[in-house]
Scaffold this motif. Structure first.
Motif, PDB file in Angstrom:
ATOM      1  N   GLU A 184      16.970  26.357  -5.375  1.00  0.00           N
ATOM      2  CA  GLU A 184      17.085  25.330  -4.338  1.00  0.00           C
ATOM      3  C   GLU A 184      17.505  23.986  -4.933  1.00  0.00           C
ATOM      4  O   GLU A 184      18.387  23.301  -4.412  1.00  0.00           O
ATOM      5  CB  GLU A 184      15.740  25.188  -3.610  1.00  0.00           C
ATOM      6  CG  GLU A 184      15.781  24.295  -2.408  1.00  0.00           C
ATOM      7  CD  GLU A 184      16.176  25.007  -1.132  1.00  0.00           C
ATOM      8  OE1 GLU A 184      16.502  24.305  -0.154  1.00  0.00           O
ATOM      9  OE2 GLU A 184      16.160  26.243  -1.103  1.00  0.00           O
TER      10      GLU A 184
ATOM     11  N   ALA B 169      21.220  22.022  -4.540  1.00  0.00           N
ATOM     12  CA  ALA B 169      21.312  20.649  -4.038  1.00  0.00           C
ATOM     13  C   ALA B 169      22.070  19.762  -5.024  1.00  0.00           C
ATOM     14  O   ALA B 169      22.908  18.937  -4.631  1.00  0.00           O
ATOM     15  CB  ALA B 169      19.916  20.088  -3.783  1.00  0.00           C
TER      16      ALA B 169
ATOM     17  N   GLY C 252      25.229  18.565  -3.267  1.00  0.00           N
ATOM     18  CA  GLY C 252      24.739  17.432  -2.489  1.00  0.00           C
ATOM     19  C   GLY C 252      25.748  16.314  -2.290  1.00  0.00           C
ATOM     20  O   GLY C 252      25.823  15.719  -1.203  1.00  0.00           O
TER      21      GLY C 252
ATOM     22  N   TRP D 200      27.818  17.343   0.501  1.00  0.00           N
ATOM     23  CA  TRP D 200      27.089  17.352   1.768  1.00  0.00           C
ATOM     24  C   TRP D 200      27.035  15.974   2.405  1.00  0.00           C
ATOM     25  O   TRP D 200      27.089  15.839   3.624  1.00  0.00           O
ATOM     26  CB  TRP D 200      25.663  17.855   1.560  1.00  0.00           C
ATOM     27  CG  TRP D 200      25.540  19.296   1.174  1.00  0.00           C
ATOM     28  CD1 TRP D 200      26.499  20.267   1.278  1.00  0.00           C
ATOM     29  CD2 TRP D 200      24.384  19.931   0.611  1.00  0.00           C
ATOM     30  NE1 TRP D 200      26.016  21.466   0.805  1.00  0.00           N
ATOM     31  CE2 TRP D 200      24.719  21.300   0.393  1.00  0.00           C
ATOM     32  CE3 TRP D 200      23.111  19.487   0.272  1.00  0.00           C
ATOM     33  CZ2 TRP D 200      23.812  22.209  -0.144  1.00  0.00           C
ATOM     34  CZ3 TRP D 200      22.201  20.385  -0.267  1.00  0.00           C
ATOM     35  CH2 TRP D 200      22.549  21.730  -0.473  1.00  0.00           C
TER      36      TRP D 200
ATOM     37  N   SER E 225      10.158  22.885  -1.902  1.00  0.00           N
ATOM     38  CA  SER E 225      11.448  23.263  -1.326  1.00  0.00           C
ATOM     39  C   SER E 225      11.882  22.317  -0.210  1.00  0.00           C
ATOM     40  O   SER E 225      13.009  21.802  -0.236  1.00  0.00           O
ATOM     41  CB  SER E 225      11.395  24.715  -0.836  1.00  0.00           C
ATOM     42  OG  SER E 225      12.626  25.097  -0.266  1.00  0.00           O
ATOM     43  N   PRO E 226      11.038  22.039   0.793  1.00  0.00           N
ATOM     44  CA  PRO E 226      11.460  21.031   1.775  1.00  0.00           C
ATOM     45  C   PRO E 226      11.582  19.639   1.179  1.00  0.00           C
ATOM     46  O   PRO E 226      12.395  18.832   1.646  1.00  0.00           O
ATOM     47  CB  PRO E 226      10.374  21.098   2.855  1.00  0.00           C
ATOM     48  CG  PRO E 226       9.232  21.813   2.249  1.00  0.00           C
ATOM     49  CD  PRO E 226       9.777  22.700   1.187  1.00  0.00           C
TER      50      PRO E 226
ATOM     51  N   CYS F 140      15.080  19.195   0.004  1.00  0.00           N
ATOM     52  CA  CYS F 140      15.994  18.898   1.109  1.00  0.00           C
ATOM     53  C   CYS F 140      15.875  17.438   1.541  1.00  0.00           C
ATOM     54  O   CYS F 140      16.885  16.767   1.791  1.00  0.00           O
ATOM     55  CB  CYS F 140      15.698  19.816   2.296  1.00  0.00           C
ATOM     56  SG  CYS F 140      15.855  21.584   1.943  1.00  0.00           S
TER      57      CYS F 140
ATOM     58  N   TYR G 117      15.600  25.126   7.419  1.00  0.00           N
ATOM     59  CA  TYR G 117      15.910  24.352   6.213  1.00  0.00           C
ATOM     60  C   TYR G 117      16.388  25.302   5.128  1.00  0.00           C
ATOM     61  O   TYR G 117      16.688  26.456   5.406  1.00  0.00           O
ATOM     62  CB  TYR G 117      14.715  23.482   5.782  1.00  0.00           C
ATOM     63  CG  TYR G 117      13.534  24.205   5.184  1.00  0.00           C
ATOM     64  CD1 TYR G 117      13.230  24.073   3.833  1.00  0.00           C
ATOM     65  CD2 TYR G 117      12.686  24.991   5.965  1.00  0.00           C
ATOM     66  CE1 TYR G 117      12.128  24.691   3.273  1.00  0.00           C
ATOM     67  CE2 TYR G 117      11.587  25.614   5.416  1.00  0.00           C
ATOM     68  CZ  TYR G 117      11.307  25.459   4.067  1.00  0.00           C
ATOM     69  OH  TYR G 117      10.214  26.093   3.525  1.00  0.00           O
ATOM     70  N   HIS G 118      16.481  24.819   3.910  1.00  0.00           N
ATOM     71  CA  HIS G 118      17.099  25.443   2.736  1.00  0.00           C
ATOM     72  C   HIS G 118      18.582  25.048   2.700  1.00  0.00           C
ATOM     73  O   HIS G 118      19.277  25.097   3.721  1.00  0.00           O
ATOM     74  CB  HIS G 118      17.009  26.969   2.733  1.00  0.00           C
ATOM     75  CG  HIS G 118      15.632  27.486   2.449  1.00  0.00           C
ATOM     76  ND1 HIS G 118      15.364  28.826   2.242  1.00  0.00           N
ATOM     77  CD2 HIS G 118      14.434  26.873   2.344  1.00  0.00           C
ATOM     78  CE1 HIS G 118      14.080  29.000   2.048  1.00  0.00           C
ATOM     79  NE2 HIS G 118      13.495  27.814   2.103  1.00  0.00           N
TER      80      HIS G 118
ATOM     81  N   TYR H 247      22.256  23.589   2.707  1.00  0.00           N
ATOM     82  CA  TYR H 247      22.921  22.607   3.566  1.00  0.00           C
ATOM     83  C   TYR H 247      22.147  22.391   4.863  1.00  0.00           C
ATOM     84  O   TYR H 247      22.018  21.253   5.335  1.00  0.00           O
ATOM     85  CB  TYR H 247      24.347  23.068   3.872  1.00  0.00           C
ATOM     86  CG  TYR H 247      25.071  22.128   4.816  1.00  0.00           C
ATOM     87  CD1 TYR H 247      25.418  20.838   4.406  1.00  0.00           C
ATOM     88  CD2 TYR H 247      25.382  22.526   6.113  1.00  0.00           C
ATOM     89  CE1 TYR H 247      26.070  19.966   5.271  1.00  0.00           C
ATOM     90  CE2 TYR H 247      26.031  21.668   6.984  1.00  0.00           C
ATOM     91  CZ  TYR H 247      26.375  20.380   6.558  1.00  0.00           C
ATOM     92  OH  TYR H 247      26.995  19.517   7.420  1.00  0.00           O
TER      93      TYR H 247
ATOM     94  N   GLY I   9      19.011  22.515   5.283  1.00  0.00           N
ATOM     95  CA  GLY I   9      17.889  21.639   4.984  1.00  0.00           C
ATOM     96  C   GLY I   9      18.314  20.189   4.886  1.00  0.00           C
ATOM     97  O   GLY I   9      17.616  19.283   5.366  1.00  0.00           O
ATOM     98  N   PHE I  10      19.460  19.955   4.278  1.00  0.00           N
ATOM     99  CA  PHE I  10      20.016  18.601   4.212  1.00  0.00           C
ATOM    100  C   PHE I  10      20.258  18.058   5.616  1.00  0.00           C
ATOM    101  O   PHE I  10      19.912  16.913   5.929  1.00  0.00           O
ATOM    102  CB  PHE I  10      21.326  18.636   3.415  1.00  0.00           C
ATOM    103  CG  PHE I  10      22.077  17.340   3.391  1.00  0.00           C
ATOM    104  CD1 PHE I  10      21.793  16.365   2.449  1.00  0.00           C
ATOM    105  CD2 PHE I  10      23.084  17.087   4.318  1.00  0.00           C
ATOM    106  CE1 PHE I  10      22.476  15.163   2.429  1.00  0.00           C
ATOM    107  CE2 PHE I  10      23.786  15.889   4.312  1.00  0.00           C
ATOM    108  CZ  PHE I  10      23.483  14.922   3.357  1.00  0.00           C
TER     109      PHE I  10
END
Length: 483
Positions: free
Chosen positions: A91, A95, A99, A102, A144-145, A148, A438-439, A441, A443-444
């Protein structure tokens, strides 16, 4: 980075105050003030935060594994490495790799009547976000969150579970040594602290836990119109196709059901299989379990049930089902002292038993025979929509039918659990199993405001549709509405 942790790190953890809401309100205010000072962090800053998180957690891998082991009474270190650290590393790495892309604005069409205007979507940090963490995967479901939220440029508050006190205290200490509390803050405390936390005026709140508590969290968040992502649970079904490779299906399912002793929100909850194959399923499961966990009573690869209360709950589910006419097929022994609960396959469980009505969250696995695929699909669709659905079939038509004719938060074909680890897939529920995802993209996006921005050109036709409305306007409207 701050100095190393003290030997007794729990002494530095922030004790829950008598009035948790006052302290939490102050923390939200401090984070909001800090966010307003820096409302759009650069990608370089966000990447530094992600790397700092990765460094502090992975440099304390052994300590975190030991803390989880102490909280559970026995938590497999191999499972911690696989299900917590490997998935988390993926994860963070994703990112860091994606990222910067993103967060770039994305152009959107404006339609011919708004030309030569331009449109774009700008991903913008939401502000102060909250994360409520369950006990079953305390590191992964906190970090994990958080990945994000940090990738999206937010401030973050995290409420850990009181059922994993050592892990929660250590995680708080690690975050405190890495981030200022007006950037990322961990909150520990009992259910009263959790209730106060859920009622805070976050810009987004992500909760992972039971459907019952999810109702309370959503109700509390509604008072502030706080948007929520709810990662809940439910009864995730398995469908074994008529021509499926049965031994493979049993082996795969057993891996998913024994991971963390079935204390997984996406663990298979019951199995629909062709009538007449129950005995073959049980025999294969018994053989395979003995291979996976030899000398079960002393095997260190199998995780204990989190608490005596949860162990007793599982025993009650089994006893009630048996009392109503079900047969229990234990694959190993149970020990209340160590809370080791070997898988039990259940046949002929009544539809009204608690076992068949509530999420099991442990190593009980009911078998439900069916005669046709239509019957299996009706069985699934007559129940609340699950967090996950598992299908074992090689026939493309069966795979297509089950994919199209069922609704679930996620689905795996010829596999169990692994969709949660697929880097490019969102993770989330639907209906009673949750909302949002989430997870990666997704999650972003969850932790961002995807702000639409329209820019008018210097030369434009806006004046043609301004009052006073006359013949020219009528002709233009006629043209615009023309097929």
């Amino acid at each position: 980075m701050k100095q190393d942790l003290p030997e007794d790190f729990t002494r530095d953890a922030h004790d829950a105050p008598e009035d948790p809401r006052a302290a939490l309100d102050a923390l939200v205010a401090a984070q909001r003030e800090a966010f307003l000072r820096d409302p759009f962090p650069s990608w370089d800053a966000r990447a530094r935060h992600l790397k700092a998180l990765r460094d502090v957690l992975f440099s304390h891998r052994d300590a975190l594994a030991e803390a989880m082991n102490a909280d559970f009474g026995q938590r497999s270190k191999a499972e911690v490495a696989l299900a917590e650290f490997v998935v988390l590393k993926q994860e963070i790495d994703a990112a860091l790799r994606h990222g910067a892309r993103w967060m770039k604005p994305r152009r959107r069409p404006v339609g011919k009547w708004l030309l030569p205007g331009r449109a774009k979507v700008v991903p913008q940090p939401l502000g102060v976000t909250g994360i409520v963490v369950p006990w079953n995967y305390p590191l992964l479901l906190a970090a994990s969150p958080l990945v994000c939220a940090l990738a999206a440029g937010n401030r973050v508050m995290i409420k850990m579970s009181e059922l994993t006190p050592r892990t929660s205290a250590l995680f708080e200490a690690l975050i405190d040594k890495t981030f200022a509390r007006d950037h990322v803050a961990v909150v520990n405390g009992d259910a009263a602290v959790g209730a106060a936390f859920s009622a805070l005026p976050f810009d987004h709140l992500l909760f992972t836990g039971s459907t019952r508590v999810g109702h309370e969290v959503m109700r509390a968040a509604a008072a502030n119109l706080t948007p929520v992502t709810l990662e809940l649970g439910g009864k995730s079904p398995v469908i074994i196709g008529e021509a499926a490779r049965l031994n493979y299906a049993v082996d795969s399912l057993l891996l998913g059901k024994t991971l963390n002793a079935g204390q997984t929100c996406i663990a298979p909850d019951y199995v629909l299989l062709p009538r007449g194959k129950e005995e073959a399923f049980i025999a294969r499961a018994r053989t395979r379990f003995a291979q996976l966990y030899p000398d079960f009573a002393s095997n260190r690869d199998y995780t204990s049930i989190i608490s005596a209360r949860h162990f007793e709950r599982l025993q009650r589910l089994a006893d009630e089902a048996q009392a109503s006419g079900a047969q229990l097929h234990a694959l190993g022994t149970h020990d209340a002292a160590t809370r080791r609960f070997a898988p039990v396959i259940v046949t002929n469980a009544g539809a009204q038993t608690t076992l068949m009505q509530e999420e099991i969250f442990g190593p009980l696995l009911p078998l439900v025979p069916y005669d046709t695929l239509d019957e299996a699909l009706r069985y699934v669709n007559a129940r609340p929509r699950p967090l996950s659905l598992y299908l074992y079939a090689d026939d493309p038509r069966t795979v297509e039918r089950v994919t199209r004719e069922t609704v679930a938060g996620g689905m795996s074909v010829n596999e169990t659990l692994m969709h949660i680890a697929a880097e490019g897939l969102p993770f989330g529920g639907v209906g009673a199993s949750g909302m949002g995802a989430y997870h990666g993209y997704e999650g972003f996006v969850t932790f961002s405001k995807m702000k639409p921005v329209f820019t008018q050109a210097r030369l434009n036709a806006r004046g043609l549709i301004a009052p006073p409305y006359g013949k020219r306007f009528a002709l233009l409207i006629k043209l615009m509405l023309k097929g």
